[in-house]
Design a protein around this motif. Structure first.
Motif, PDB file in Angstrom:
ATOM      1  N   LYS A 553     -31.031 -48.310  14.087  1.00 34.61           N
ATOM      2  CA  LYS A 553     -31.574 -47.693  15.307  1.00 34.61           C
ATOM      3  C   LYS A 553     -30.630 -46.604  15.807  1.00 34.61           C
ATOM      4  O   LYS A 553     -31.068 -45.527  16.233  1.00 34.61           O
ATOM      5  CB  LYS A 553     -31.750 -48.744  16.404  1.00 34.61           C
ATOM      6  CG  LYS A 553     -32.803 -49.808  16.102  1.00 34.61           C
ATOM      7  CD  LYS A 553     -34.200 -49.259  16.163  1.00 34.61           C
ATOM      8  CE  LYS A 553     -35.219 -50.374  16.022  1.00 34.61           C
ATOM      9  NZ  LYS A 553     -36.604 -49.867  15.851  1.00 34.61           N
ATOM     10  N   TYR A 554     -29.312 -46.883  15.752  1.00 30.53           N
ATOM     11  CA  TYR A 554     -28.335 -45.858  16.143  1.00 30.53           C
ATOM     12  C   TYR A 554     -28.454 -44.637  15.235  1.00 30.53           C
ATOM     13  O   TYR A 554     -28.421 -43.499  15.706  1.00 30.53           O
ATOM     14  CB  TYR A 554     -26.921 -46.426  16.065  1.00 30.53           C
ATOM     15  CG  TYR A 554     -25.874 -45.346  15.887  1.00 30.53           C
ATOM     16  CD1 TYR A 554     -25.475 -44.552  16.962  1.00 30.53           C
ATOM     17  CD2 TYR A 554     -25.345 -45.058  14.622  1.00 30.53           C
ATOM     18  CE1 TYR A 554     -24.558 -43.524  16.784  1.00 30.53           C
ATOM     19  CE2 TYR A 554     -24.419 -44.035  14.443  1.00 30.53           C
ATOM     20  CZ  TYR A 554     -24.047 -43.270  15.532  1.00 30.53           C
ATOM     21  OH  TYR A 554     -23.157 -42.238  15.361  1.00 30.53           O
ATOM     22  N   ARG A 555     -28.568 -44.877  13.933  1.00 34.45           N
ATOM     23  CA  ARG A 555     -28.621 -43.770  12.967  1.00 34.45           C
ATOM     24  C   ARG A 555     -29.779 -42.832  13.279  1.00 34.45           C
ATOM     25  O   ARG A 555     -29.658 -41.608  13.170  1.00 34.45           O
ATOM     26  CB  ARG A 555     -28.781 -44.329  11.554  1.00 34.45           C
ATOM     27  CG  ARG A 555     -28.788 -43.282  10.450  1.00 34.45           C
ATOM     28  CD  ARG A 555     -29.029 -43.921   9.102  1.00 34.45           C
ATOM     29  NE  ARG A 555     -30.331 -44.566   9.060  1.00 34.45           N
ATOM     30  CZ  ARG A 555     -31.495 -43.912   8.891  1.00 34.45           C
ATOM     31  NH1 ARG A 555     -31.496 -42.596   8.763  1.00 34.45           N
ATOM     32  NH2 ARG A 555     -32.627 -44.576   8.858  1.00 34.45           N
ATOM     33  N   VAL A 556     -30.889 -43.379  13.727  1.00 35.76           N
ATOM     34  CA  VAL A 556     -32.073 -42.568  14.008  1.00 35.76           C
ATOM     35  C   VAL A 556     -32.021 -41.949  15.410  1.00 35.76           C
ATOM     36  O   VAL A 556     -32.309 -40.759  15.594  1.00 35.76           O
ATOM     37  CB  VAL A 556     -33.362 -43.416  13.858  1.00 35.76           C
ATOM     38  CG1 VAL A 556     -34.584 -42.614  14.301  1.00 35.76           C
ATOM     39  CG2 VAL A 556     -33.506 -43.891  12.424  1.00 35.76           C
ATOM     40  N   GLY A 557     -31.622 -42.754  16.404  1.00 30.76           N
ATOM     41  CA  GLY A 557     -31.765 -42.303  17.788  1.00 30.76           C
ATOM     42  C   GLY A 557     -30.499 -42.140  18.586  1.00 30.76           C
ATOM     43  O   GLY A 557     -30.550 -41.682  19.737  1.00 30.76           O
ATOM     44  N   GLY A 558     -29.348 -42.532  18.042  1.00 28.67           N
ATOM     45  CA  GLY A 558     -28.109 -42.366  18.785  1.00 28.67           C
ATOM     46  C   GLY A 558     -27.645 -43.638  19.451  1.00 28.67           C
ATOM     47  O   GLY A 558     -28.310 -44.683  19.434  1.00 28.67           O
ATOM     48  N   VAL A 559     -26.488 -43.551  20.077  1.00 25.19           N
ATOM     49  CA  VAL A 559     -25.819 -44.737  20.604  1.00 25.19           C
ATOM     50  C   VAL A 559     -26.590 -45.389  21.748  1.00 25.19           C
ATOM     51  O   VAL A 559     -26.450 -46.593  22.001  1.00 25.19           O
ATOM     52  CB  VAL A 559     -24.380 -44.370  21.045  1.00 25.19           C
ATOM     53  CG1 VAL A 559     -24.398 -43.505  22.308  1.00 25.19           C
ATOM     54  CG2 VAL A 559     -23.536 -45.616  21.244  1.00 25.19           C
ATOM     55  N   GLU A 560     -27.432 -44.634  22.443  1.00 27.95           N
ATOM     56  CA  GLU A 560     -28.201 -45.221  23.544  1.00 27.95           C
ATOM     57  C   GLU A 560     -29.225 -46.237  23.057  1.00 27.95           C
ATOM     58  O   GLU A 560     -29.821 -46.959  23.859  1.00 27.95           O
ATOM     59  CB  GLU A 560     -28.903 -44.125  24.350  1.00 27.95           C
ATOM     60  CG  GLU A 560     -27.979 -43.347  25.273  1.00 27.95           C
ATOM     61  CD  GLU A 560     -27.298 -44.239  26.302  1.00 27.95           C
ATOM     62  OE1 GLU A 560     -27.992 -45.079  26.919  1.00 27.95           O
ATOM     63  OE2 GLU A 560     -26.076 -44.114  26.483  1.00 27.95           O
ATOM     64  N   GLU A 597     -19.142 -54.222  21.534  1.00 25.07           N
ATOM     65  CA  GLU A 597     -18.159 -54.083  20.464  1.00 25.07           C
ATOM     66  C   GLU A 597     -18.657 -53.134  19.382  1.00 25.07           C
ATOM     67  O   GLU A 597     -17.875 -52.376  18.800  1.00 25.07           O
ATOM     68  CB  GLU A 597     -17.835 -55.453  19.860  1.00 25.07           C
ATOM     69  CG  GLU A 597     -16.653 -55.413  18.908  1.00 25.07           C
ATOM     70  CD  GLU A 597     -16.175 -56.788  18.498  1.00 25.07           C
ATOM     71  OE1 GLU A 597     -15.290 -56.870  17.625  1.00 25.07           O
ATOM     72  OE2 GLU A 597     -16.688 -57.793  19.054  1.00 25.07           O
ATOM     73  N   MET A 598     -19.965 -53.160  19.101  1.00 23.05           N
ATOM     74  CA  MET A 598     -20.512 -52.229  18.112  1.00 23.05           C
ATOM     75  C   MET A 598     -20.255 -50.783  18.532  1.00 23.05           C
ATOM     76  O   MET A 598     -19.894 -49.936  17.703  1.00 23.05           O
ATOM     77  CB  MET A 598     -22.019 -52.450  17.947  1.00 23.05           C
ATOM     78  CG  MET A 598     -22.395 -53.611  17.037  1.00 23.05           C
ATOM     79  SD  MET A 598     -24.156 -53.602  16.645  1.00 23.05           S
ATOM     80  CE  MET A 598     -24.275 -52.140  15.587  1.00 23.05           C
ATOM     81  N   GLN A 599     -20.433 -50.507  19.826  1.00 22.81           N
ATOM     82  CA  GLN A 599     -20.209 -49.141  20.300  1.00 22.81           C
ATOM     83  C   GLN A 599     -18.738 -48.765  20.176  1.00 22.81           C
ATOM     84  O   GLN A 599     -18.406 -47.614  19.837  1.00 22.81           O
ATOM     85  CB  GLN A 599     -20.704 -49.017  21.744  1.00 22.81           C
ATOM     86  CG  GLN A 599     -22.217 -49.220  21.852  1.00 22.81           C
ATOM     87  CD  GLN A 599     -22.718 -49.190  23.281  1.00 22.81           C
ATOM     88  OE1 GLN A 599     -22.624 -48.159  23.945  1.00 22.81           O
ATOM     89  NE2 GLN A 599     -23.252 -50.298  23.754  1.00 22.81           N
ATOM     90  N   GLU A 600     -17.853 -49.711  20.418  1.00 21.50           N
ATOM     91  CA  GLU A 600     -16.422 -49.452  20.239  1.00 21.50           C
ATOM     92  C   GLU A 600     -16.106 -49.154  18.770  1.00 21.50           C
ATOM     93  O   GLU A 600     -15.345 -48.239  18.447  1.00 21.50           O
ATOM     94  CB  GLU A 600     -15.616 -50.678  20.682  1.00 21.50           C
ATOM     95  CG  GLU A 600     -15.591 -50.903  22.185  1.00 21.50           C
ATOM     96  CD  GLU A 600     -14.349 -50.304  22.831  1.00 21.50           C
ATOM     97  OE1 GLU A 600     -13.513 -49.746  22.096  1.00 21.50           O
ATOM     98  OE2 GLU A 600     -14.227 -50.393  24.063  1.00 21.50           O
ATOM     99  N   ARG A 601     -16.735 -49.907  17.874  1.00 21.21           N
ATOM    100  CA  ARG A 601     -16.402 -49.797  16.460  1.00 21.21           C
ATOM    101  C   ARG A 601     -17.064 -48.584  15.794  1.00 21.21           C
ATOM    102  O   ARG A 601     -16.557 -48.092  14.783  1.00 21.21           O
ATOM    103  CB  ARG A 601     -16.791 -51.081  15.727  1.00 21.21           C
ATOM    104  CG  ARG A 601     -15.906 -52.274  16.097  1.00 21.21           C
ATOM    105  CD  ARG A 601     -16.377 -53.556  15.444  1.00 21.21           C
ATOM    106  NE  ARG A 601     -15.523 -54.682  15.795  1.00 21.21           N
ATOM    107  CZ  ARG A 601     -14.430 -55.044  15.125  1.00 21.21           C
ATOM    108  NH1 ARG A 601     -14.044 -54.357  14.052  1.00 21.21           N
ATOM    109  NH2 ARG A 601     -13.722 -56.088  15.511  1.00 21.21           N
ATOM    110  N   ILE A 602     -18.192 -48.116  16.327  1.00 20.11           N
ATOM    111  CA  ILE A 602     -18.810 -46.894  15.783  1.00 20.11           C
ATOM    112  C   ILE A 602     -17.895 -45.697  16.012  1.00 20.11           C
ATOM    113  O   ILE A 602     -17.840 -44.771  15.193  1.00 20.11           O
ATOM    114  CB  ILE A 602     -20.195 -46.663  16.428  1.00 20.11           C
ATOM    115  CG1 ILE A 602     -21.203 -47.673  15.866  1.00 20.11           C
ATOM    116  CG2 ILE A 602     -20.700 -45.236  16.185  1.00 20.11           C
ATOM    117  CD1 ILE A 602     -22.556 -47.634  16.553  1.00 20.11           C
TER     118      ILE A 602
END
Length: 610
Positions: A553-560, A597-602
């Motif tokens: 989902k991040y890959r397609v639409g971004g961190v939001e 944590e995912m957002q921190e690690r991206i």
């Protein structure tokens, strides 16, 4: 509850009694007038005056304010008088509408699509066209016999008085390149000077895109002369489910009353001086269209029409004061043929004494004479017309208790002369301003906008590490992005014009502010999968599926996309939604910790320590 239109209310019965006159004066308590900028004047005013005891509630998106019709003066007469600008009392006062809802507020509230401005000037628009210079440079110039040429022609005269096919081709070529970059299948309206111009632009765009799209109706002229075929094109163009026509060119037909929610580009190849018409045209692009994921649109401006943007949400100037004093002035005169001196019998003559107030029209008698009594002292406008003659409008100064004479000469109307045609010019793009800073109305080129963005980002985040700290904190990131958008900085638009639509917004801003390399969301997603295997494998099988789906989902639409609301969509909804998924992580708080944590690690801290 009664519904009616002015024309029906004005129509008489067999005894000559008009429909509105068949109702008592006090029959209605409330009269609501839609499109009220058309009312308050002439015969419409008589209908409203008949129901004078009722409250008159006018509604309009396009209020007029000139010496002819003043929507504010009529409908706001009983509103409290306030200063136009409290900080500048010298600007005077006005009576504002009972309720005002601006375009900007409509965008802010999510009812209308926001806009981005892309302004372009050709070399001939930037410097003007000097006919003699054009001839000396080898251009072919055709001047009709009845036309007296100007020494210099500028943008307002192009395609009205002088036809420049090379300029039109340069604009169309540039527009075609923009459409290829933005999306060649995005619905687009092009506003041209006249029907001939609209046909030419449509043909040139069809030549550009017809072969590569396989569409024989990629670009069509929607003009009155196209008849039934034009109406069919308009229906297909307005239908979000139909991919063609993609581009509609027109002179006037699309300015009002046409709803094309999927339209993403409004293109100006004609000059405008009326904010009213400009607002009507822009309204064609401001419709939201969730069906095609359209929430903003572009204004591609070749003629400087976007200069009118800053007038939209300003309060109007104070309305002109109506003439005061006794109504004892008299105005008389004759209407005659300017060339023969013959008196004209039956000419229409009226006197405008102020906004929304007028005497007449009356007809000149057998001696070509007219007479008005009961006029205020001061400046009035005398309007005279007769079939086959050019209409005249003359200002006359009247005097209390005295008769003033004004004899009016009318010249025979003649057909407009042909246009000058110039071919063989070398026309290129002189400059291009893509971005509008909405708070100030300033238009910036891409390089200027990048520098503006850099300064705003560094002001909020002086270092790349500070920017990363803001970015990985959802609340701080959203506040930071909201501040940028209020300053007219939109990362998604920057990505588009830089040709980096797949880039992560963090990397775009970091590149502009600190010169770091641009990484795509694909790059970051792939790096996460390779680098964070230990983090992924520390969770159970179902939780791992969720993490990898969130990463996609991040890959397609971004961190939001990595937020609790994402569990309302597929495939998470089919997996049981947030409630069931949270159990796979050990509870709601644990699931929230994984999202953070995912957002921190991206965006690993190590990459900003270099």
């Amino acid at each position: 509850l009664y519904f009616g239109i002015y024309q029906t209310l004005w129509s008489p019965d067999k005894d000559g009694v008009r429909l509105f006159e068949q109702f008592p004066h006090d029959f209605f308590d409330l009269v609501i007038i839609d499109e009220c900028h058309r009312s308050g004047f002439g015969t419409w005013r008589e209908i409203l005056d008949h129901f004078g005891s009722a409250i008159h509630l006018g509604m309009t998106a396009t209020p007029k304010q000139d010496e002819n019709i003043d929507t504010y003066a009529y409908f706001c007469a009983e509103e409290p008088e306030v200063e136009v600008d409290p900080e500048h009392p010298e600007q005077g006062t006005w009576r504002p509408p009972a309720y005002l809802y601006s375009l900007g507020q409509g965008i802010e509230d999510g009812f209308l699509a926001t806009y981005k401005v892309h302004r372009v000037r050709t070399t001939v628009d930037a410097s003007g066209l000097h006919l003699q210079d054009a001839i000396e440079r080898g251009a072919e110039v055709f001047i009709p016999e009845e036309v007296e040429p100007r020494e210099v022609y500028t943008t307002p005269q192009f395609e009205r008085e002088i036809t420049l096919p090379d300029r039109t081709r340069a604009m169309v070529k540039h527009l075609a390149n923009l459409l290829r970059r933005f999306g060649p299948m995005d619905k687009t309206m092009v506003f041209c000077v006249d029907m001939e111009h609209a046909r030419l632009v449509a043909r040139l765009l069809q030549d550009e895109f017809g072969p590569e799209t396989g569409l024989d109706n990629y670009a069509v002229p929607i003009i009155s002369e196209e008849g039934e075929e034009g109406r069919r094109w308009l229906e297909d163009f307005s239908d979000s489910d139909k991919k063609a026509p993609v581009v509609a060119t027109t002179a006037e037909l699309l300015s009002t009353g046409v709803d094309v929610p999927s339209c993403r580009n409004i293109v100006f190849m004609k000059t405008l001086s009326s904010p009213l018409l400009f607002k009507q045209i822009i309204g064609r692009g401001s419709r939201l269209d969730p069906a095609t994921d359209k929430y903003w649109f572009r204004i591609i401006d070749f003629t400087g029409a976007s200069r009118l943007l800053d007038k939209w949400d300003r309060p109007p100037v104070p309305p002109p004061e109506p003439p005061k004093g006794p109504l004892t002035a008299v105005l008389t005169g004759h209407v005659f043929h300017a060339q023969t001196g013959d008196l004209i019998v039956g000419a229409a003559v009226s006197v405008r004494t102020g906004p929304n107030t007028q005497q007449g029209p009356i007809r000149t008698d057998e001696d070509g004479a007219f007479s008005f009594t009961g006029l205020p002292a001061g400046t009035v406008t005398l309007i005279v017309s007769y079939p086959g003659f050019a209409r005249r409008q003359v200002r006359v100064t009247t005097i209390a208790d005295k008769e003033v004479t004004a004899d009016i000469a009318l010249k025979p109307a003649r057909e407009a002369g042909g246009k000058i045609r110039v071919q063989g010019l070398e026309v290129t793009i002189a400059d291009e301003a893509i971005f509008l800073i909405e708070a100030t109305g300033e238009q910036l080129s891409l390089s200027e906008y990048r520098d503006y963005t850099r300064q705003r980002v560094i002001k909020a985040a002086p270092t790349r590490r500070t920017l990363r700290d803001i970015w990985v904190n959802p609340a701080r990131r959203r506040a930071f992005l909201a501040d940028l958008r209020r300053a007219s900085i939109h990362p998604e638009v920057l990505g588009e014009v830089l040709g980096k639509t797949e880039a992560d917004a963090f990397d775009l801003l970091s590149h502009i502010a600190f010169g770091s390399s641009i990484r795509t969301r694909d790059d970051r997603a792939a790096a996460f999968r390779n680098r964070e295997q230990a983090f992924i494998m520390s969770h159970g099988e179902n939780a791992r599926r969720v993490i990898l789906e969130l990463l996609d989902k991040y890959r397609v639409g971004g961190v939001e996309q990595i937020r609790p609301e994402v569990f309302q969509v597929s495939p998470f909804q089919e997996w049981g939604g947030a409630t069931k998924i949270s159990h796979w992580f050990g509870g709601t708080e644990e699931l929230k910790e994984v999202l953070d944590e995912m957002q921190e690690r991206i965006y690993p801290e190590a990459e900003v320590m270099v």
